[in-house]
Design a protein around this motif. Structure first.
Motif, PDB file in Angstrom:
ATOM      1  N   ARG A 160      26.289 -37.814 -48.267  1.00 13.40           N
ATOM      2  CA  ARG A 160      25.479 -38.711 -47.446  1.00 13.40           C
ATOM      3  C   ARG A 160      23.988 -38.626 -47.794  1.00 13.40           C
ATOM      4  O   ARG A 160      23.293 -39.636 -47.866  1.00 13.40           O
ATOM      5  CB  ARG A 160      25.693 -38.287 -45.988  1.00 13.40           C
ATOM      6  N   TYR A 161      23.493 -37.392 -47.965  1.00 10.80           N
ATOM      7  CA  TYR A 161      22.038 -37.206 -48.075  1.00 10.80           C
ATOM      8  C   TYR A 161      21.582 -36.626 -49.411  1.00 10.80           C
ATOM      9  O   TYR A 161      20.389 -36.421 -49.617  1.00 10.80           O
ATOM     10  CB  TYR A 161      21.548 -36.257 -46.966  1.00 10.80           C
ATOM     11  N   GLY A 162      22.536 -36.308 -50.313  1.00 14.62           N
ATOM     12  CA  GLY A 162      22.183 -35.596 -51.545  1.00 14.62           C
ATOM     13  C   GLY A 162      21.068 -36.259 -52.329  1.00 14.62           C
ATOM     14  O   GLY A 162      20.125 -35.598 -52.770  1.00 14.62           O
ATOM     15  N   ASP A 163      21.138 -37.590 -52.492  1.00 20.51           N
ATOM     16  CA  ASP A 163      20.115 -38.222 -53.333  1.00 20.51           C
ATOM     17  C   ASP A 163      18.802 -38.453 -52.580  1.00 20.51           C
ATOM     18  O   ASP A 163      17.862 -39.020 -53.126  1.00 20.51           O
ATOM     19  CB  ASP A 163      20.644 -39.523 -53.974  1.00 20.51           C
ATOM     20  N   GLY A 216      12.897 -36.570 -49.846  1.00 21.26           N
ATOM     21  CA  GLY A 216      11.988 -35.791 -48.991  1.00 21.26           C
ATOM     22  C   GLY A 216      12.688 -34.783 -48.100  1.00 21.26           C
ATOM     23  O   GLY A 216      12.037 -34.020 -47.399  1.00 21.26           O
ATOM     24  N   ARG A 217      14.013 -34.770 -48.117  1.00 26.53           N
ATOM     25  CA  ARG A 217      14.726 -33.869 -47.198  1.00 26.53           C
ATOM     26  C   ARG A 217      14.825 -32.473 -47.803  1.00 26.53           C
ATOM     27  O   ARG A 217      14.872 -32.327 -49.022  1.00 26.53           O
ATOM     28  CB  ARG A 217      16.149 -34.373 -46.928  1.00 26.53           C
ATOM     29  N   PHE A 218      14.879 -31.492 -46.933  1.00 28.35           N
ATOM     30  CA  PHE A 218      15.129 -30.114 -47.380  1.00 28.35           C
ATOM     31  C   PHE A 218      16.385 -29.591 -46.729  1.00 28.35           C
ATOM     32  O   PHE A 218      16.742 -29.992 -45.611  1.00 28.35           O
ATOM     33  CB  PHE A 218      13.936 -29.206 -47.037  1.00 28.35           C
ATOM     34  N   LEU A 219      17.029 -28.703 -47.438  1.00 20.60           N
ATOM     35  CA  LEU A 219      18.282 -28.139 -46.960  1.00 20.60           C
ATOM     36  C   LEU A 219      18.166 -26.616 -46.961  1.00 20.60           C
ATOM     37  O   LEU A 219      17.553 -26.041 -47.865  1.00 20.60           O
ATOM     38  CB  LEU A 219      19.370 -28.583 -47.933  1.00 20.60           C
ATOM     39  N   ALA A 220      18.740 -25.975 -45.948  1.00 21.59           N
ATOM     40  CA  ALA A 220      18.739 -24.500 -45.908  1.00 21.59           C
ATOM     41  C   ALA A 220      20.026 -24.040 -45.247  1.00 21.59           C
ATOM     42  O   ALA A 220      20.744 -24.842 -44.644  1.00 21.59           O
ATOM     43  CB  ALA A 220      17.530 -24.002 -45.128  1.00 21.59           C
ATOM     44  N   PHE A 221      20.306 -22.749 -45.381  1.00 27.53           N
ATOM     45  CA  PHE A 221      21.492 -22.204 -44.732  1.00 27.53           C
ATOM     46  C   PHE A 221      21.150 -21.690 -43.332  1.00 27.53           C
ATOM     47  O   PHE A 221      20.066 -21.129 -43.119  1.00 27.53           O
ATOM     48  CB  PHE A 221      22.085 -21.060 -45.557  1.00 27.53           C
ATOM     49  N   GLN A 222      22.099 -21.867 -42.417  1.00 28.07           N
ATOM     50  CA  GLN A 222      21.933 -21.288 -41.087  1.00 28.07           C
ATOM     51  C   GLN A 222      21.774 -19.778 -41.237  1.00 28.07           C
ATOM     52  O   GLN A 222      22.504 -19.159 -42.016  1.00 28.07           O
ATOM     53  CB  GLN A 222      23.151 -21.589 -40.209  1.00 28.07           C
ATOM     54  N   GLY A 223      20.858 -19.228 -40.486  1.00 29.64           N
ATOM     55  CA  GLY A 223      20.631 -17.777 -40.559  1.00 29.64           C
ATOM     56  C   GLY A 223      19.628 -17.386 -41.628  1.00 29.64           C
ATOM     57  O   GLY A 223      19.270 -16.223 -41.739  1.00 29.64           O
TER      58      GLY A 223
END
Ligand SMILES: Cc1ncc(COP(=O)(O)O)c(C=O)c1O
Length: 453
Positions: free
Chosen positions: A224-227, A156-163
């Motif tokens: 840590r959070y990839g999966d 359920g997590r999402f990842l984005a780049f700063q900026g």
């Protein structure tokens, strides 16, 4: 009672509204209209535009203003392009709009066929919406539901780049929270993991070390959070709204490799970078990466009409195929796949694929290099020049100085919209060398002026 009549067969004779003079138009505008990204208390009256052709707007006083930002990055081939205007007019005579749930039409199907032929292999399932923000919302919702449908709701997590900036709706704001625009709405946003994107510039000797550090940080985070991560959303190669921050394909490929190793879906937000802005037709092609989902809008219709597409792979689409309705993607907008927008997009695509357009984009890039490198090298007022395709940007020294240059340049017929201390040019592809030179000269003069507070 008189029977209701059908529409008149031809309403072309309908009277135009009486033309307003400039003072009345601006008074009504001030009284009734709420403009985007504007503090109405302090803003000067909005510039009233009467018409636009090519790279130039004409205001109510007949003054020409060069549109150096492609009217918020949408205008590709110039304003009022006759081929796009004709395509819209022709389409309006046959089918202007139809519900897109359970119905279809040729312009939509044709547009999907032609676009998917241009995108990297796997991207072939097309979902229409209205603007860049909705294209992003669709991508985020698709990624979230795809994992739920596959029986992995824990992703359920999402990842984005700063900026990163991805639009102004709630999901898009969540993904773009670090762009700094969204403080008043923090409580509406869902958490997104943010990682650094090492911005670089021409002659930057520090890029590789910063890229390696950022990739290491990503690897640790994914360990840590990839999966538990559903998707990462990325503006490929250029982070637009946070100041035309550019990163190298090498970094992007390293990041995507690491995301793929953990099964994270990769969303490329190409709302700004698509349709030739970076030289290549799409950022994903420039970087040699096939994402799992791509968001397109802005240049999609050549800037003539609002429309967006989120395009994904069969693998993502298949997660939604089931006997149960709640496994389907229950999302849609009134104007989904509007035929007029599709017709404009097809006409714009013809222009984009004409070899003359690639030549024009290459010419603009060469001109930027020749025109801006000496200007940035000349003095302490400007630094960190970066150029990618038709986009050029640099930093203006001194707090608030770039913003103070904006009305000064407008007075001289040059429309720019600095982003913080970043001054950038993102012109339509029809801009001439003479018009570009006018822009560089105006900017050079502006930089020499000082603009102290
Ligand atoms: C990369 C990117 N994504 C999304 C958006 C949002 O697009 P729109 O303003 O059409 O909603 C923008 C707008 O600038 C953008 O640059």
């Amino acid at each position: 009672m008189k029977e209701a009549t059908a529409c008149p067969p031809d309403a072309r004779g309908a009277a135009d509204p009486a033309p307003l003079d400039l003072a009345s138009l601006q008074a009504l505008d001030r009284d009734l209209v709420w403009h985007p990204f504007t503090q109405a208390r302090t803003a000067p009256p909005a510039t009233a535009v009467r018409s636009a052709r090519g790279a130039a707007l004409t205001d109510f006083q007949g003054r020409e203003i060069l549109d150096l930002v492609s009217s918020w990055w949408v205008t590709l081939h110039g304003h009022g392009h006759p081929a796009i205007a004709r395509a819209i007019a022709r389409q309006a005579e046959t089918l202007e709009q139809v519900i897109f749930a359970g119905f279809t039409h040729q312009p939509a199907v044709e547009l999907c066929r032609r676009l998917t032929a241009l995108l990297p292999g796997g991207l072939r399932r097309c979902f229409f919406s209205d603007n860049g923000s909705t294209a992003v919302e669709v991508a985020l919702k698709m990624a979230c539901q795809a994992w739920r449908n596959r029986g992995e709701p824990g992703r359920g997590r999402f990842l984005a780049f700063q900026g990163g900036y991805h639009g102004d709706t709630v999901g898009a704001m969540s993904a773009g929270v670090s762009s700094g625009y969204f403080k008043p709405w923090k409580r509406l946003l869902f958490p997104v993991d943010l990682l650094p994107a090492p911005a670089t510039w021409l002659g930057d000797a520090t890029a590789q070390a910063r890229e390696d550090a950022a990739l290491d940080q990503m690897e640790r985070h994914l360990g840590r959070y990839g999966d538990r991560t559903a998707a990462a959303i990325i503006e490929p190669l250029v982070q637009g709204a946070s100041g035309m921050r550019m990163h190298r394909p090498r970094f992007l490929r390293g990041a995507v490799e690491r995301l793929r190793a953990k099964g994270v879906l990769v969303i490329f937000d190409e709302v700004m970078t698509g349709f030739g802005r970076l030289g290549a037709l799409f950022g994903c092609l420039e970087a040699g990466i096939a994402p799992d989902l791509v968001c397109l809008s802005k240049g999609l219709t050549g800037g003539a009409l609002p429309m967006a597409l989120t395009i994904t792979t069969d693998a993502v689409h298949e997660a939604f195929l089931d006997e149960r309705m709640d496994m389907a993607f229950l999302h849609g907008h009134s104007f989904t796949a509007n035929p007029l927008g599709c017709a404009a997009a097809l006409a714009s695509l013809d222009l984009l694929l004409d070899p003359a357009c690639a030549a024009a984009r290459a010419r603009i890039e060469r001109r930027h290099r020749a025109g801006l490198a000496p200007l940035v090298a000349a003095g302490p007022g400007a630094s960190r020049l970066r150029i990618q395709g038709t986009i050029a940007a640099f930093q203006v020294a001194g707090p608030g100085r770039a913003a103070r240059m904006r009305p000064w340049l407008l007075e001289r017929g040059l429309l720019v919209r600095p982003l913080g201390s970043t001054l950038y040019l993102l012109p339509p592809y029809c801009i001439t060398d003479g018009q570009l030179d006018r822009a560089y000269e105006g900017i050079a003069e502006g930089l020499a002026c000082g603009f102290e507070p």
